[in-house]
Motif scaffolding. Structure first.
Motif, PDB file in Angstrom:
ATOM      1  N   SER A   8      -9.762  -5.732   8.791  1.00 38.74           N
ATOM      2  CA  SER A   8     -10.224  -7.024   8.269  1.00 38.74           C
ATOM      3  C   SER A   8      -9.298  -7.465   7.143  1.00 38.74           C
ATOM      4  N   GLY A   9      -9.210  -8.779   6.962  1.00 41.98           N
ATOM      5  CA  GLY A   9      -8.378  -9.311   5.886  1.00 41.98           C
ATOM      6  C   GLY A   9      -7.062  -9.905   6.347  1.00 41.98           C
ATOM      7  N   MET A  10      -6.732  -9.765   7.642  1.00 49.87           N
ATOM      8  CA  MET A  10      -5.479 -10.337   8.150  1.00 49.87           C
ATOM      9  C   MET A  10      -5.689 -11.818   8.447  1.00 49.87           C
ATOM     10  N   THR A  11      -4.784 -12.658   7.957  1.00 48.69           N
ATOM     11  CA  THR A  11      -4.925 -14.111   8.138  1.00 48.69           C
ATOM     12  C   THR A  11      -3.735 -14.754   8.843  1.00 48.69           C
ATOM     13  N   CYS A  12      -2.629 -14.011   9.010  1.00 46.18           N
ATOM     14  CA  CYS A  12      -1.443 -14.594   9.628  1.00 46.18           C
ATOM     15  C   CYS A  12      -0.555 -13.495  10.221  1.00 46.18           C
ATOM     16  N   THR A  13       0.515 -13.902  10.871  1.00 45.80           N
ATOM     17  CA  THR A  13       1.429 -12.929  11.475  1.00 45.80           C
ATOM     18  C   THR A  13       2.131 -12.081  10.415  1.00 45.80           C
ATOM     19  N   SER A  14       2.270 -12.664   9.219  1.00 47.30           N
ATOM     20  CA  SER A  14       2.871 -11.904   8.123  1.00 47.30           C
ATOM     21  C   SER A  14       1.979 -10.714   7.763  1.00 47.30           C
ATOM     22  N   CYS A  15       0.655 -10.914   7.857  1.00 46.74           N
ATOM     23  CA  CYS A  15      -0.293  -9.827   7.595  1.00 46.74           C
ATOM     24  C   CYS A  15      -0.120  -8.714   8.622  1.00 46.74           C
ATOM     25  N   GLU A  16       0.084  -9.106   9.875  1.00 49.97           N
ATOM     26  CA  GLU A  16       0.315  -8.127  10.936  1.00 49.97           C
ATOM     27  C   GLU A  16       1.493  -7.224  10.572  1.00 49.97           C
ATOM     28  N   LYS A  18       2.832  -6.683   7.618  1.00 49.65           N
ATOM     29  CA  LYS A  18       2.569  -5.870   6.418  1.00 49.65           C
ATOM     30  C   LYS A  18       1.726  -4.641   6.756  1.00 49.65           C
ATOM     31  N   VAL A  19       0.672  -4.862   7.555  1.00 43.17           N
ATOM     32  CA  VAL A  19      -0.206  -3.753   7.939  1.00 43.17           C
ATOM     33  C   VAL A  19       0.563  -2.741   8.763  1.00 43.17           C
ATOM     34  N   LYS A  20       1.347  -3.214   9.703  1.00 41.70           N
ATOM     35  CA  LYS A  20       2.110  -2.314  10.567  1.00 41.70           C
ATOM     36  C   LYS A  20       3.105  -1.479   9.770  1.00 41.70           C
ATOM     37  N   SER A  21       3.867  -2.131   8.907  1.00 44.81           N
ATOM     38  CA  SER A  21       4.884  -1.402   8.137  1.00 44.81           C
ATOM     39  C   SER A  21       4.241  -0.403   7.184  1.00 44.81           C
ATOM     40  N   ALA A  22       3.074  -0.758   6.617  1.00 41.25           N
ATOM     41  CA  ALA A  22       2.389   0.142   5.686  1.00 41.25           C
ATOM     42  C   ALA A  22       1.870   1.382   6.409  1.00 41.25           C
ATOM     43  N   LEU A  23       1.277   1.192   7.572  1.00 39.33           N
ATOM     44  CA  LEU A  23       0.726   2.320   8.329  1.00 39.33           C
ATOM     45  C   LEU A  23       1.820   3.225   8.875  1.00 39.33           C
ATOM     46  N   LEU A  24       2.958   2.645   9.198  1.00 41.90           N
ATOM     47  CA  LEU A  24       4.074   3.449   9.713  1.00 41.90           C
ATOM     48  C   LEU A  24       4.642   4.400   8.667  1.00 41.90           C
ATOM     49  N   LEU A  25       4.401   4.094   7.392  1.00 40.95           N
ATOM     50  CA  LEU A  25       4.903   4.945   6.309  1.00 40.95           C
ATOM     51  C   LEU A  25       4.016   6.170   6.054  1.00 40.95           C
ATOM     52  N   VAL A  26       2.833   6.187   6.671  1.00 39.13           N
ATOM     53  CA  VAL A  26       1.903   7.302   6.473  1.00 39.13           C
ATOM     54  C   VAL A  26       2.407   8.529   7.228  1.00 39.13           C
ATOM     55  N   ASN A  27       2.349   9.680   6.585  1.00 38.30           N
ATOM     56  CA  ASN A  27       2.773  10.927   7.226  1.00 38.30           C
ATOM     57  C   ASN A  27       1.997  11.178   8.507  1.00 38.30           C
ATOM     58  N   ASN A  28       2.709  11.623   9.545  1.00 39.84           N
ATOM     59  CA  ASN A  28       2.163  11.974  10.862  1.00 39.84           C
ATOM     60  C   ASN A  28       1.824  10.773  11.732  1.00 39.84           C
ATOM     61  N   VAL A  29       2.058   9.559  11.224  1.00 41.16           N
ATOM     62  CA  VAL A  29       1.902   8.363  12.058  1.00 41.16           C
ATOM     63  C   VAL A  29       3.244   8.078  12.728  1.00 41.16           C
ATOM     64  N   VAL A  34      -0.284  -3.681  15.897  1.00 44.80           N
ATOM     65  CA  VAL A  34      -1.289  -4.458  15.169  1.00 44.80           C
ATOM     66  C   VAL A  34      -1.485  -5.809  15.844  1.00 44.80           C
ATOM     67  N   SER A  35      -2.758  -6.205  15.979  1.00 44.17           N
ATOM     68  CA  SER A  35      -3.072  -7.493  16.609  1.00 44.17           C
ATOM     69  C   SER A  35      -3.963  -8.319  15.703  1.00 44.17           C
ATOM     70  N   LYS A  36      -3.463  -9.459  15.270  1.00 45.75           N
ATOM     71  CA  LYS A  36      -4.277 -10.373  14.459  1.00 45.75           C
ATOM     72  C   LYS A  36      -5.358 -11.013  15.322  1.00 45.75           C
ATOM     73  N   ALA A  37      -5.072 -11.176  16.621  1.00 43.76           N
ATOM     74  CA  ALA A  37      -5.997 -11.839  17.537  1.00 43.76           C
ATOM     75  C   ALA A  37      -7.361 -11.146  17.577  1.00 43.76           C
ATOM     76  N   ASP A  38      -7.358  -9.820  17.662  1.00 42.10           N
ATOM     77  CA  ASP A  38      -8.647  -9.103  17.674  1.00 42.10           C
ATOM     78  C   ASP A  38      -8.838  -8.233  16.431  1.00 42.10           C
ATOM     79  N   ASN A  39      -7.999  -8.503  15.406  1.00 42.96           N
ATOM     80  CA  ASN A  39      -8.110  -7.782  14.125  1.00 42.96           C
ATOM     81  C   ASN A  39      -8.160  -6.261  14.309  1.00 42.96           C
ATOM     82  N   SER A  40      -7.176  -5.743  15.017  1.00 46.13           N
ATOM     83  CA  SER A  40      -7.168  -4.309  15.304  1.00 46.13           C
ATOM     84  C   SER A  40      -5.782  -3.709  15.095  1.00 46.13           C
ATOM     85  N   ALA A  41      -5.786  -2.404  14.991  1.00 40.74           N
ATOM     86  CA  ALA A  41      -4.535  -1.644  14.906  1.00 40.74           C
ATOM     87  C   ALA A  41      -4.690  -0.396  15.773  1.00 40.74           C
ATOM     88  N   THR A  42      -3.715  -0.162  16.637  1.00 44.67           N
ATOM     89  CA  THR A  42      -3.704   1.037  17.462  1.00 44.67           C
ATOM     90  C   THR A  42      -2.652   1.974  16.882  1.00 44.67           C
TER      91      THR A  42
END
Length: 236
Positions: A8-16, A18-29, A34-42
């Motif tokens: 939740s909290g994504m409002t544009c493609t820029s948010c997509e 940001k979320v993607k790049s942040a999660l990719l920095l997590v160890n073991n990920v 990321v999809s703004k359309a259904d507000n999800s991340a796989t």
């Protein structure tokens, strides 16, 4: 391992992005979609990553929650998967030493502890000896004695071997248990400091063969050896 999360909290493609790049920095990920359309991340992971760790990687305006999986179940499965080697070793040593008691008319707790300590030190020293240099490099990162005297990291593996043999042949119980208490007490100090400071350091208890993180499991392991040695020291 692949998990899907609600974001939740994504409002544009820029948010997509940001979320993607942040999660990719997590160890073991290893991968993130990321999809703004259904507000999800796989999220694809080498091993399960705690929800709190994923949330901490994101900006405060983004909130992440699991879809179709239980965090409690996944955390438990991840814990057992991580510590499987050490759990098997403890079960194996405990089982063998309990079976040894079958030849006695009654369970001899002191003898069982002595056999358990022998098995513990012999098995753990074996794994350290497989790559002594790698063990020493890991051990010197957190042990208070090895940090000041790096040679101790090499000596420690042989001390465990000698203690294992001493318990096996029942060599001078007073000296053996006193040495164990002193050595393990010194060792647990560095473990406590590492865990309390939440440092991400590999535990060297099984050498460099298994990638075990330093945690309360290590404290319990060392504490058990200290408790047994003190018990036998005062009962002999």
């Amino acid at each position: 391992m692949v998990h899907k999360y609600q974001i939740s909290g994504m409002t544009c493609t820029s948010c997509e992005a940001k979320v993607k790049s942040a999660l990719l920095l997590v160890n073991n990920v290893t991968a993130v979609e990321v999809s703004k359309a259904d507000n999800s991340a796989t999220v694809t992971m080498d091993k399960h990553v705690a929800l709190s760790e994923l949330q901490n990687a994101l900006e405060s305006k983004y909130k992440i929650s699991p879809i179709h999986h239980s965090e409690a179940v996944e955390q438990t499965k991840s814990w057992f998967s991580t510590y499987k080697p050490i759990l098997i070793i403890f079960i194996y040593i405990s089982g063998i030493t309990i079976l040894l008691q079958a030849s006695n008319n009654q369970f001899d707790a002191m003898q069982w502890m002595r056999h358990f300590m022998a098995g513990f030190f012999l098995v753990f020293s074996f794994f350290k000896m497989l790559n002594l240099k790698a063990f020493a490099e890991s051990y010197v990162m957190y042990d208070v004695v090895a940090r000041k005297f790096p040679a101790w990291a090499y000596v420690y593996a042989f001390v465990e071997l000698v203690l294992g043999v001493a318990y096996l042949v029942d060599f001078n119980p007073f000296i053996t248990n006193l040495t164990t208490g002193v050595v393990m007490s010194a060792s647990i100090i560095g473990v406590f400091q590492t865990v309390l400071n939440k440092k991400q350091i590999q535990c060297a208890c099984l050498g460099a063969i298994f990638n075990l993180p330093m945690s309360t499991v290590t404290i319990i392991e060392d504490g058990l050896m200290i408790a047994m040695s003190i018990t036998m020291l005062f009962i002999i």
